[in-house]
Design an enzyme around this catalytic site. Structure first.
Site, short mmCIF file in Angstrom:
data_model
loop_
_atom_site.label_atom_id
_atom_site.label_comp_id
_atom_site.label_asym_id
_atom_site.label_seq_id
_atom_site.Cartn_x
_atom_site.Cartn_y
_atom_site.Cartn_z
N HIS A 56 0.82 -1.21 0.00
CA HIS A 56 0.00 0.00 0.00
C HIS A 56 0.86 1.26 0.00
O HIS A 56 0.83 2.03 0.94
CB HIS A 56 -0.96 -0.03 1.20
CG HIS A 56 -2.03 -1.05 1.02
ND1 HIS A 56 -2.56 -1.77 2.05
CD2 HIS A 56 -2.66 -1.47 -0.10
CE1 HIS A 56 -3.49 -2.59 1.58
NE2 HIS A 56 -3.56 -2.43 0.28
N HIS A 149 -9.90 -6.17 3.09
CA HIS A 149 -8.45 -6.03 2.91
C HIS A 149 -7.90 -7.31 2.28
O HIS A 149 -8.29 -8.41 2.65
CB HIS A 149 -7.79 -5.79 4.28
CG HIS A 149 -6.36 -5.39 4.20
ND1 HIS A 149 -5.36 -6.32 3.98
CD2 HIS A 149 -5.75 -4.19 4.31
CE1 HIS A 149 -4.19 -5.68 3.97
NE2 HIS A 149 -4.39 -4.40 4.16
N GLU A 151 -5.19 -8.92 2.64
CA GLU A 151 -4.60 -9.91 3.56
C GLU A 151 -5.68 -10.68 4.30
O GLU A 151 -5.59 -11.90 4.47
CB GLU A 151 -3.67 -9.21 4.56
CG GLU A 151 -2.93 -10.21 5.42
CD GLU A 151 -2.20 -9.55 6.58
OE1 GLU A 151 -1.53 -8.53 6.38
OE2 GLU A 151 -2.33 -10.08 7.71
N THR A 217 -2.25 -9.05 10.19
CA THR A 217 -1.01 -8.70 10.89
C THR A 217 -0.85 -7.22 11.21
O THR A 217 0.03 -6.85 11.97
CB THR A 217 0.21 -9.11 10.04
OG1 THR A 217 0.08 -8.49 8.77
CG2 THR A 217 0.32 -10.60 9.88
N SER A 288 -3.34 -0.23 5.99
CA SER A 288 -3.98 -0.54 7.27
C SER A 288 -3.07 -0.21 8.45
O SER A 288 -3.48 0.44 9.41
CB SER A 288 -4.34 -2.03 7.28
OG SER A 288 -4.76 -2.42 8.54
N ASN A 289 -1.81 -0.65 8.38
CA ASN A 289 -0.93 -0.43 9.54
C ASN A 289 -0.72 1.06 9.79
O ASN A 289 -0.64 1.50 10.92
CB ASN A 289 0.39 -1.21 9.39
CG ASN A 289 1.37 -0.55 8.45
OD1 ASN A 289 2.14 0.30 8.84
ND2 ASN A 289 1.33 -0.93 7.17
S1 SF4 Z 1 3.77 -5.20 7.86
FE1 SF4 Z 1 4.46 -7.17 8.76
S2 SF4 Z 1 3.18 -8.72 7.78
FE2 SF4 Z 1 2.99 -6.87 6.54
S3 SF4 Z 1 4.57 -7.09 4.97
FE3 SF4 Z 1 5.51 -5.98 6.68
S4 SF4 Z 1 6.53 -7.55 7.96
FE4 SF4 Z 1 5.05 -8.56 6.61
#
Ligand code: SF4
Length: 385
Positions: A56, A149, A151, A217, A288-289
């Site tokens: 992303h 999403h 994932e 994750t 997302s993260n």
């Molecule tokens: S955020 Fe974590 S799960 Fe996603 S690609 Fe990076 S290391 Fe892998």
């Protein structure tokens, strides 16, 4: 050793940047980019496709598109081209979030081997392995993730190959699921309320007897922990379980967040212990993260989610993403007249470090501190030589 999550302070004069201790690119993203560039280099003259956005990050995706790489689907799984156009001569790269077993099969039916250029992150695969193990032990999997999403769709697909699976997007949905566990709502209603979020053949009375929670994750660690603790308590109370009986109904899964998500979220918590007037979080708007880092910062101070340094239009005007309205907007007077001005800065796992550097340089420029940053860069270069 205990990790240090204290931020670094860059004192540039009338601007102080409070920089999170951990931010930006993670192992999975670096690995994915490397494999994608290799796929292009190893296949001159061939058409190279990405199943969907690589990661992303608009910049990285644009770099790949400049090399001639095309996307097959958008991030919601909508086809951007005719699937029938694909031939066995084409190269297809699987993105870092992984993909569904169904799409892997469809590619094989075309004569394209999905594992040839697969960039699925090992931390995502770890979640699939955890879900498989728990599923084979007879538990239904509850996936805490965003249902649309990539994932979560991939994890859902891999999990349902082994056991009944349901996705909950937040605590509110977990609480709603609990009403079905406790029999407070009629089972038929489940199929309406969780449309598109449960595996085929899911039977409410049978499949909510033993559960285990895994997550996308990149979800917010505290939210996953909260959902897991809550559902565990629901099982304990509903089935009146003694301490030693809990594992018979609730699989003990430590959360399945990856190290990068954990470290970036912990570093934001460490950064928020400092004082500042505003926070800037850099990342792709569909990341997302990154959105969870924004949520954490928003709890304490005015926070601006930007994709690059160009969003810092001037000292008075900023272009940023409003996650609640799902749109980009411009705000004025975002820099208060406090000097020294303290700005917290962090970025998501798919954001290159060079972008963070450019944002700090732009901040220095619009607050009249560009000379300080040049001097700092010179000092650092001298120290390295
Ligand atoms: S955020 Fe974590 S799960 Fe996603 S690609 Fe990076 S290391 Fe892998």
């Amino acid at each position: 050793m205990k990790k240090d999550f204290k931020p670094a302070i860059l004192d540039l004069g009338s601007l102080q940047v409070v920089l999170a201790r951990h931010f930006g690119f993670c192992y999975g993203v670096e690995n994915a980019i490397e494999i994608a560039f290799r796929a292009v280099a190893e296949n001159p003259g061939k058409r190279v496709f990405l199943l969907s956005e690589m990661i992303h990050n608009p910049g990285v995706n644009a770099d790949l598109q400049d090399l001639g790489v095309k996307f097959i689907m958008d991030t919601n799984g909508k086809l951007l081209m005719d699937w029938d156009e694909l031939t066995s001569d084409d190269i297809v790269i699987i993105p870092a979030f992984g993909t569904t077993l169904e799409l892997e099969e469809k590619l094989r039916a075309k004569g394209i081997e999905p594992s040839r250029y697969e960039t699925t992150c090992p931390f995502v695969e770890k979640v699939w392995n955890r879900a498989e193990k728990i599923g084979k032990d007879g538990y239904t999997i509850v996936v805490h993730g965003k249902p649309k999403h990539e994932e979560t769709r991939a994890t859902f697909s891999h999990s349902k190959a082994n056991t009944a699976t349901v996705v909950v997007k937040d605590m509110k949905q977990a609480e709603h699921l609990a009403r079905f566990i406790k029999g407070e709502l009629p089972a038929e209603q489940f199929y309406q309320d969780f449309t598109g979020q449960y595996s085929e053949g899911f039977q409410v009375e049978r499949d909510l007897q033993r559960i285990g929670v895994v997550n996308q994750t990149t979800m917010l660690a505290s939210e996953t922990q909260g959902i897991s603790d809550y559902l565990k308590q629901v099982m304990i109370e509903h089935h009146q379980l003694g301490a030693e009986e809990i594992p018979t109904r609730f699989a003990d899964t430590r959360d399945t967040l990856c190290y990068a998500t954990n470290d970036n979220q912990s570093a934001v918590q460490g950064m928020l212990d400092e004082e500042a007037q505003l926070a800037i979080v850099i990342g792709g708007y569909n990341s997302s993260n990154t959105s969870h880092l924004v949520e954490l910062c928003e709890l304490k101070l005015p926070t601006y989610f930007i994709k690059d340094e160009k969003c810092l239009i001037s000292e008075d005007k900023i272009s940023h993403y409003d996650m609640h309205a799902h749109s980009e907007k411009e705000s004025t007077n975002y820099i208060p007249p406090v000097r020294p001005l303290r700005v917290m800065v962090t970025s998501g796992a798919s954001c290159p470090d060079a972008l963070v550097e450019r944002v700090i340089e732009r901040l220095a420029e619009i607050t009249g501190n560009e000379y300080a940053i040049e001097a700092m860069t010179e000092q650092w270069t001298e120290a390295q030589t």
